[in-house]
Design an enzyme around this catalytic site. Structure first.
Site, PDB file in Angstrom:
ATOM      1  CB  CYS A  28      -0.936   0.003   1.205  1.00  0.00           C
ATOM      2  SG  CYS A  28      -1.985  -1.447   1.241  1.00  0.00           S
ATOM      3  CG  HIS A  52      -3.529   3.243   1.919  1.00  0.00           C
ATOM      4  ND1 HIS A  52      -3.798   2.837   0.635  1.00  0.00           N
ATOM      5  CD2 HIS A  52      -3.675   2.151   2.709  1.00  0.00           C
ATOM      6  CE1 HIS A  52      -4.080   1.551   0.649  1.00  0.00           C
ATOM      7  NE2 HIS A  52      -4.015   1.101   1.885  1.00  0.00           N
ATOM      8  CG  ASN A  67      -6.928  -0.898   0.424  1.00  0.00           C
ATOM      9  OD1 ASN A  67      -6.167  -0.410  -0.409  1.00  0.00           O
ATOM     10  ND2 ASN A  67      -6.500  -1.398   1.568  1.00  0.00           N
TER      11      ASN A  67
HETATM   12  O1  UT7 Z   1      -4.292  -1.439   3.006  1.00  0.00           O
HETATM   13  C1  UT7 Z   1      -3.476  -2.120   3.899  1.00  0.00           C
HETATM   14  C2  UT7 Z   1      -3.741  -1.673   5.249  1.00  0.00           C
HETATM   15  N1  UT7 Z   1      -4.928  -2.327   5.718  1.00  0.00           N
HETATM   16  C3  UT7 Z   1      -5.568  -1.805   6.732  1.00  0.00           C
HETATM   17  O2  UT7 Z   1      -5.209  -0.772   7.224  1.00  0.00           O
HETATM   18  C4  UT7 Z   1      -6.740  -2.576   7.285  1.00  0.00           C
HETATM   19  C5  UT7 Z   1      -6.791  -2.389   8.778  1.00  0.00           C
HETATM   20  N2  UT7 Z   1      -7.850  -3.165   9.430  1.00  0.00           N
HETATM   21  C6  UT7 Z   1      -9.153  -2.856   9.307  1.00  0.00           C
HETATM   22  O3  UT7 Z   1      -9.524  -1.940   8.585  1.00  0.00           O
HETATM   23  C7  UT7 Z   1     -10.152  -3.628  10.152  1.00  0.00           C
HETATM   24  O4  UT7 Z   1      -9.459  -4.402  11.107  1.00  0.00           O
HETATM   25  C8  UT7 Z   1     -11.074  -4.539   9.317  1.00  0.00           C
HETATM   26  C9  UT7 Z   1     -12.037  -3.710   8.493  1.00  0.00           C
HETATM   27  C10 UT7 Z   1     -10.255  -5.439   8.404  1.00  0.00           C
HETATM   28  C11 UT7 Z   1     -11.912  -5.425  10.243  1.00  0.00           C
HETATM   29  O5  UT7 Z   1     -12.674  -4.606  11.136  1.00  0.00           O
HETATM   30  P1  UT7 Z   1     -12.692  -4.945  12.703  1.00  0.00           P
HETATM   31  O6  UT7 Z   1     -13.557  -3.949  13.333  1.00  0.00           O
HETATM   32  O7  UT7 Z   1     -11.262  -5.026  13.164  1.00  0.00           O
HETATM   33  O8  UT7 Z   1     -13.417  -6.338  12.740  1.00  0.00           O
HETATM   34  P2  UT7 Z   1     -12.892  -7.729  13.287  1.00  0.00           P
HETATM   35  O9  UT7 Z   1     -11.851  -8.295  12.401  1.00  0.00           O
HETATM   36  O10 UT7 Z   1     -12.567  -7.597  14.749  1.00  0.00           O
HETATM   37  O11 UT7 Z   1     -14.187  -8.610  13.169  1.00  0.00           O
HETATM   38  C12 UT7 Z   1     -15.345  -8.349  13.995  1.00  0.00           C
HETATM   39  C13 UT7 Z   1     -16.409  -9.364  13.662  1.00  0.00           C
HETATM   40  C14 UT7 Z   1     -15.886 -10.803  13.716  1.00  0.00           C
HETATM   41  O12 UT7 Z   1     -16.907 -11.606  14.219  1.00  0.00           O
HETATM   42  P3  UT7 Z   1     -16.889 -12.097  15.770  1.00  0.00           P
HETATM   43  O13 UT7 Z   1     -15.629 -12.866  15.941  1.00  0.00           O
HETATM   44  O14 UT7 Z   1     -16.929 -10.808  16.570  1.00  0.00           O
HETATM   45  O15 UT7 Z   1     -18.129 -12.907  15.876  1.00  0.00           O
HETATM   46  C15 UT7 Z   1     -15.672 -11.153  12.275  1.00  0.00           C
HETATM   47  O16 UT7 Z   1     -15.776 -12.524  12.010  1.00  0.00           O
HETATM   48  O17 UT7 Z   1     -16.863  -9.162  12.330  1.00  0.00           O
HETATM   49  C16 UT7 Z   1     -16.782 -10.401  11.609  1.00  0.00           C
HETATM   50  N3  UT7 Z   1     -16.527 -10.092  10.214  1.00  0.00           N
HETATM   51  C17 UT7 Z   1     -17.493  -9.831   9.326  1.00  0.00           C
HETATM   52  N4  UT7 Z   1     -18.819  -9.799   9.452  1.00  0.00           N
HETATM   53  C18 UT7 Z   1     -19.548  -9.489   8.346  1.00  0.00           C
HETATM   54  C19 UT7 Z   1     -15.329 -10.000   9.596  1.00  0.00           C
HETATM   55  N5  UT7 Z   1     -15.499  -9.671   8.306  1.00  0.00           N
HETATM   56  C20 UT7 Z   1     -16.837  -9.573   8.108  1.00  0.00           C
HETATM   57  C21 UT7 Z   1     -17.647  -9.271   7.006  1.00  0.00           C
HETATM   58  N6  UT7 Z   1     -18.989  -9.225   7.160  1.00  0.00           N
HETATM   59  N7  UT7 Z   1     -17.122  -8.961   5.785  1.00  0.00           N
END
Ligand code: UT7
Length: 327
Positions: free
Chosen positions: A114, A254, A284
């Site tokens: 990125c 980004h 992204n």
């Molecule tokens: O470009 C490179 C740099 N990348 C970044 O900067 C990305 C940085 N990270 C993020 O933006 C966030 O961490 C994400 C958007 C990837 C994820 O958001 P989050 O708030 O950290 O969610 P999480 O991974 O903690 O997941 C929360 C819940 C989980 O369920 P449980 O375990 O709480 O039951 C996931 O399984 O959301 C669930 N989940 C989804 N639910 C519906 C994960 N992906 C999805 C989805 N739809 N697509």
């Protein structure tokens, strides 16, 4: 030492196909509500099977050359920031050069995920500052859609395909690079990774069966890194350029997550109107987010000459880089 370079032309290109969050609801267990609230993304563009990264890069590059009032034969060098080249080698940049009918000029890819475009721009800037070249085409292009597991909801909803490009020139009247700050932290190299297909785990049937050829991300770890690195790298760029951070007027960040962008605006004391947001439309696009963001930003005409904008990249590596531009 001369100027670090003027951005004399910009361009962008996106594949035609739009995939909305509602479309994704039909293929993975997700919802428009989850994606919108957690990321800010509403839709993204996805490239065709017969449309490799070099095609997007070529189209964005031609637009930037035209915008600079140049023809391809006036380009002295091509650098493409990408982690999704058409193939492991030759470079995407060499294929772009061929499409432009250019023989003989240096052409190379730079892989910093990125941060790939901003890293590439700093390299181009060295050749301008040393007086070696007059016009360098710098492109950020990625087709992450071809690296994700379309049954993995934690990854496939986040990305889109696209390309953006700048012409960096030794002569110009506005959009001059004034400095930069960059770095990396290899201890976090396993936070965003495609494990197979390289020399550690070659492309084998076993690797494919184990899904090791897909992009995986430790989302929470990357999120924590991103929240802290954006303000750090902006301050680093101002310090290393002997400039005053209070002069910061705009951030072109980004586009990974709306929450990271809003936090950056708050930490830097900027109004959200002064920070570009387009991940709602494109997701992204990895190395393409910043040249696309800057292209749209300068074309919406709300900035004034002399103001300072920070182009801020961060991501896989882990890596980061901010470039300061006087508009
Ligand atoms: O470009 C490179 C740099 N990348 C970044 O900067 C990305 C940085 N990270 C993020 O933006 C966030 O961490 C994400 C958007 C990837 C994820 O958001 P989050 O708030 O950290 O969610 P999480 O991974 O903690 O997941 C929360 C819940 C989980 O369920 P449980 O375990 O709480 O039951 C996931 O399984 O959301 C669930 N989940 C989804 N639910 C519906 C994960 N992906 C999805 C989805 N739809 N697509």
């Amino acid at each position: 030492m001369g100027t670090k370079g003027f951005i004399t032309g910009t361009g962008m290109y996106l594949p035609e196909k739009i995939v909305t969050n509602f479309d994704l609801e039909k293929i993975v267990d997700t919802s428009d509500e989850w994606i919108t609230q957690r990321t800010g993304i509403k839709e993204r563009r996805i490239s065709r099977d017969d449309e490799p990264t070099s095609e997007l890069a070529y189209k964005a590059g031609m637009k930037a050359i035209e915008d600079a009032g140049l023809t391809p034969d006036e380009i002295d060098m091509i650098i493409v920031g990408t982690f999704t080249p058409d193939m492991l080698f030759p470079s995407c940049a060499c294929i772009v050069a061929k499409k432009m009918g250019l023989e003989g000029i240096p052409a190379l890819d730079l892989e910093a995920a990125c941060s790939g475009f901003v890293y590439s721009l700093t390299i181009a800037s060295q050749f301008i500052e040393n007086g070696v070249f007059e016009n360098i085409l710098v492109i950020g292009a990625d087709e992450t859609s071809k690296t994700v597991d379309w049954s993995d909801r934690t990854v496939c909803v986040l990305f889109g395909d696209g390309a953006g490009a700048f012409v960096l020139s030794s002569k110009g009247t506005k959009n001059e690079i004034k400095g930069f700050g960059m770095g990396s932290r290899g201890s976090g190299h396993d936070c965003i990774v495609i494990p197979a297909g390289g020399s550690r785990i070659p492309a084998t049937q076993k690797a494919i069966d184990e899904k090791l050829h897909f992009l995986t991300m430790k989302g929470k770890d990357v999120y924590r890194f991103a929240i802290n690195i954006v303000s750090h790298t902006i301050k680093q760029a101002f310090n290393e350029s002997n400039m005053e951070v209070s002069d910061l007027k705009y951030i072109i960040p980004h586009q990974a997550n709306i929450r990271i962008i809003k936090s950056a605006a708050k930490k830097m004391g900027l109004n959200e109107d002064n920070i570009t947001i387009n991940l709602d439309k494109y997701g992204n696009t990895v190395a393409a987010t910043i040249p696309i963001g800057f292209h749209e930003f300068i074309n919406d005409g709300k900035s004034n000459s002399g103001e300072i904008a920070a182009l801020v990249g961060f991501g896989g590596g882990l890596s980061w880089c901010t470039i300061l531009v006087e508009l």
